[in-house]
Scaffold this active site. Sequence first.
Site, PDB file in Angstrom:
ATOM      1  N   MET A   1       8.952  52.419 -36.264  1.00 40.09           N
ATOM      2  CA  MET A   1       8.738  53.216 -37.566  1.00 40.09           C
ATOM      3  C   MET A   1       9.118  54.688 -37.665  1.00 40.09           C
ATOM      4  O   MET A   1       9.577  55.334 -36.484  1.00 40.09           O
ATOM      5  CB  MET A   1       7.198  53.172 -36.944  1.00 40.09           C
ATOM      6  CG  MET A   1       6.419  52.277 -37.667  1.00 40.09           C
ATOM      7  SD  MET A   1       4.733  52.032 -37.928  1.00 40.09           S
ATOM      8  CE  MET A   1       4.204  50.254 -37.618  1.00 40.09           C
ATOM      9  N   SER A   2       9.307  55.137 -38.515  1.00 43.88           N
ATOM     10  CA  SER A   2       9.896  56.249 -38.701  1.00 43.88           C
ATOM     11  C   SER A   2       9.807  57.364 -40.856  1.00 43.88           C
ATOM     12  O   SER A   2      10.235  55.827 -41.634  1.00 43.88           O
ATOM     13  CB  SER A   2      11.275  56.401 -38.477  1.00 43.88           C
ATOM     14  OG  SER A   2      12.134  57.132 -38.918  1.00 43.88           O
ATOM     15  N   SER A   3       9.320  57.659 -40.399  1.00 45.51           N
ATOM     16  CA  SER A   3       9.436  58.479 -41.954  1.00 45.51           C
ATOM     17  C   SER A   3      10.140  58.843 -42.790  1.00 45.51           C
ATOM     18  O   SER A   3      10.640  58.481 -44.683  1.00 45.51           O
ATOM     19  CB  SER A   3       8.994  60.006 -42.095  1.00 45.51           C
ATOM     20  OG  SER A   3       7.812  59.768 -40.935  1.00 45.51           O
TER      21      SER A   3
ATOM     22  N   GLY B   1       3.004  55.237 -36.600  1.00 40.44           N
ATOM     23  CA  GLY B   1       3.708  56.112 -35.318  1.00 40.44           C
ATOM     24  C   GLY B   1       2.920  57.012 -35.870  1.00 40.44           C
ATOM     25  O   GLY B   1       1.921  57.436 -33.990  1.00 40.44           O
ATOM     26  N   HIS B   2       2.511  57.962 -36.256  1.00 43.25           N
ATOM     27  CA  HIS B   2       2.001  59.297 -36.135  1.00 43.25           C
ATOM     28  C   HIS B   2       0.426  58.248 -36.046  1.00 43.25           C
ATOM     29  O   HIS B   2      -0.795  59.220 -35.068  1.00 43.25           O
ATOM     30  CB  HIS B   2       1.932  59.851 -37.521  1.00 43.25           C
ATOM     31  CG  HIS B   2       3.358  60.407 -37.729  1.00 43.25           C
ATOM     32  ND1 HIS B   2       3.809  59.618 -39.050  1.00 43.25           N
ATOM     33  CD2 HIS B   2       4.275  60.969 -37.529  1.00 43.25           C
ATOM     34  CE1 HIS B   2       5.110  60.499 -39.301  1.00 43.25           C
ATOM     35  NE2 HIS B   2       5.259  61.097 -37.812  1.00 43.25           N
TER      36      HIS B   2
ATOM     37  N   GLN C   1      13.192  65.169 -27.610  1.00 36.63           N
ATOM     38  CA  GLN C   1      12.157  65.655 -27.977  1.00 36.63           C
ATOM     39  C   GLN C   1      10.707  66.134 -26.813  1.00 36.63           C
ATOM     40  O   GLN C   1      10.880  67.505 -26.834  1.00 36.63           O
ATOM     41  CB  GLN C   1      11.690  65.829 -28.985  1.00 36.63           C
ATOM     42  CG  GLN C   1      10.917  66.598 -29.815  1.00 36.63           C
ATOM     43  CD  GLN C   1      10.571  66.016 -30.671  1.00 36.63           C
ATOM     44  OE1 GLN C   1      10.618  66.283 -31.865  1.00 36.63           O
ATOM     45  NE2 GLN C   1       8.572  65.391 -30.983  1.00 36.63           N
TER      46      GLN C   1
ATOM     47  N   GLY D   1       5.227  61.426 -29.417  1.00 34.62           N
ATOM     48  CA  GLY D   1       6.142  60.334 -29.505  1.00 34.62           C
ATOM     49  C   GLY D   1       7.373  60.073 -28.704  1.00 34.62           C
ATOM     50  O   GLY D   1       7.988  61.074 -28.512  1.00 34.62           O
ATOM     51  N   GLN D   2       7.316  58.756 -27.961  1.00 40.23           N
ATOM     52  CA  GLN D   2       8.176  58.633 -27.398  1.00 40.23           C
ATOM     53  C   GLN D   2       9.525  57.838 -28.029  1.00 40.23           C
ATOM     54  O   GLN D   2      10.948  58.289 -27.100  1.00 40.23           O
ATOM     55  CB  GLN D   2       8.061  57.107 -26.434  1.00 40.23           C
ATOM     56  CG  GLN D   2       9.162  56.336 -25.370  1.00 40.23           C
ATOM     57  CD  GLN D   2       9.071  55.252 -25.063  1.00 40.23           C
ATOM     58  OE1 GLN D   2       8.358  55.013 -24.712  1.00 40.23           O
ATOM     59  NE2 GLN D   2      10.184  53.990 -25.205  1.00 40.23           N
ATOM     60  N   LYS D   3       9.294  58.460 -28.991  1.00 37.35           N
ATOM     61  CA  LYS D   3      10.126  57.717 -30.266  1.00 37.35           C
ATOM     62  C   LYS D   3      11.668  58.424 -29.914  1.00 37.35           C
ATOM     63  O   LYS D   3      12.980  58.685 -31.166  1.00 37.35           O
ATOM     64  CB  LYS D   3       9.386  57.952 -31.631  1.00 37.35           C
ATOM     65  CG  LYS D   3      10.684  57.601 -32.838  1.00 37.35           C
ATOM     66  CD  LYS D   3      11.097  56.744 -32.806  1.00 37.35           C
ATOM     67  CE  LYS D   3      12.143  56.193 -34.543  1.00 37.35           C
ATOM     68  NZ  LYS D   3      12.239  57.813 -35.022  1.00 37.35           N
TER      69      LYS D   3
HETATM   70  P1  AMP Z   1       7.617  63.867 -37.131  1.00 38.64           P
HETATM   71  O1  AMP Z   1       7.065  64.178 -38.498  1.00 38.64           O
HETATM   72  O2  AMP Z   1       8.771  62.320 -37.201  1.00 38.64           O
HETATM   73  O3  AMP Z   1       8.614  64.669 -36.460  1.00 38.64           O
HETATM   74  O4  AMP Z   1       6.978  62.888 -35.847  1.00 38.64           O
HETATM   75  C1  AMP Z   1       5.716  63.198 -35.607  1.00 38.64           C
HETATM   76  C2  AMP Z   1       5.313  62.449 -34.019  1.00 38.64           C
HETATM   77  O5  AMP Z   1       5.036  61.662 -34.469  1.00 38.64           O
HETATM   78  C3  AMP Z   1       6.827  62.976 -33.273  1.00 38.64           C
HETATM   79  O6  AMP Z   1       6.237  62.970 -31.987  1.00 38.64           O
HETATM   80  C4  AMP Z   1       6.751  61.636 -32.803  1.00 38.64           C
HETATM   81  O7  AMP Z   1       7.826  61.239 -31.983  1.00 38.64           O
HETATM   82  C5  AMP Z   1       6.196  61.012 -33.426  1.00 38.64           C
HETATM   83  N1  AMP Z   1       6.250  59.452 -33.981  1.00 38.64           N
HETATM   84  C6  AMP Z   1       7.085  59.613 -34.942  1.00 38.64           C
HETATM   85  N2  AMP Z   1       7.130  58.119 -35.182  1.00 38.64           N
HETATM   86  C7  AMP Z   1       6.803  57.113 -33.701  1.00 38.64           C
HETATM   87  C8  AMP Z   1       6.594  55.943 -33.933  1.00 38.64           C
HETATM   88  N3  AMP Z   1       7.203  54.804 -34.097  1.00 38.64           N
HETATM   89  N4  AMP Z   1       5.786  55.293 -32.728  1.00 38.64           N
HETATM   90  C9  AMP Z   1       5.110  56.675 -31.837  1.00 38.64           C
HETATM   91  N5  AMP Z   1       5.071  58.141 -32.303  1.00 38.64           N
HETATM   92  C10 AMP Z   1       6.333  58.349 -33.524  1.00 38.64           C
END
Ligand code: AMP
Length: 267
Positions: free
Chosen positions: A169-171, A21-22, A138, A132-134
């Site tokens: 996907m997610s951390s 995703g990132h 936000q 991300g739209q995820k």
């Molecule tokens: P985070 O590290 O979770 O703060 O996410 C950093 C960026 O990645 C944010 O803009 C999220 O929306 C994006 N992001 C997280 N998961 C996904 C995903 N599965 N698909 C696309 N973008 C994502």
Amino acid sequence: MRRNIGKTIGLVATMGALHRGHLSLIEQARQKTDEIVCSIFVNPTQFNDPKDLEKYPRTLEADMALLEQAGCDVLFSPPINEIYDDNEQWHLDIGEPEFLLEGKFRPGHYQGVTHVVYILFDIVKPDVAFFGQKDYQQFMIISQMVEQLHIPVKLVMCPIMREADGLAMSSRNVHLTAEDREHALILSKTLNWVKDHFDRGQISLLKKEAEQMIGAEPGVELDYFEISDGDTLHPADKNSKKIVALVAAKVGKTRLIDNVILLRNIE
Ligand code: AMP
């Protein structure tokens, strides 16, 4: 950086533990800007639960290798005191969105998010920032901040990357047990079901049905399932030009969010 020789800078702000995703955000940045800055900063002010902050995955070595492969130009991975003063107490009052959807369940979360993104924008001064739209809410809140504070940056929303079986996907997915992982699929399945059956006249029925589908899944505790106006995040109605279904639930001990766009603005 090469801003002064007419290059555009793209920012991808993350908390690390990078996944596809990132990387899709980095790819978009590569297509749309000349120099890519990726920030990795686990922002303490956006965590309302200290345990969640403590167990947030941190994988900097692996992240650096992925960023290099992805063609990222600059990694910005600051220590906390480079972002916040010891007695830093200001925050942005973002008004109503603080109390909707995620805001209700994570008090102070968006104040933390807007605070850190404001500082990142100030340090990096990107021409374009990719989110991300995820994290749909936000994105909305950051867009409002950019507009209302006249911050000179263009925002790009990138689609949600999913595993082959539909899980967004997610951390945080690393915390799911094998069983949780199975149960978690109910979130994307329900969102898809609602998308397939979407009909503006039946919004309240669809919401109820979706709540029941998720409620019936063992090991899953629903925080909310909403069908919202994509611009205001209020419940969608007949005037909504963009409509989004958003869900948040605890699966085992891990809280997950996901969403799907049901209707887009016709521009
Ligand atoms: P985070 O590290 O979770 O703060 O996410 C950093 C960026 O990645 C944010 O803009 C999220 O929306 C994006 N992001 C997280 N998961 C996904 C995903 N599965 N698909 C696309 N973008 C994502």
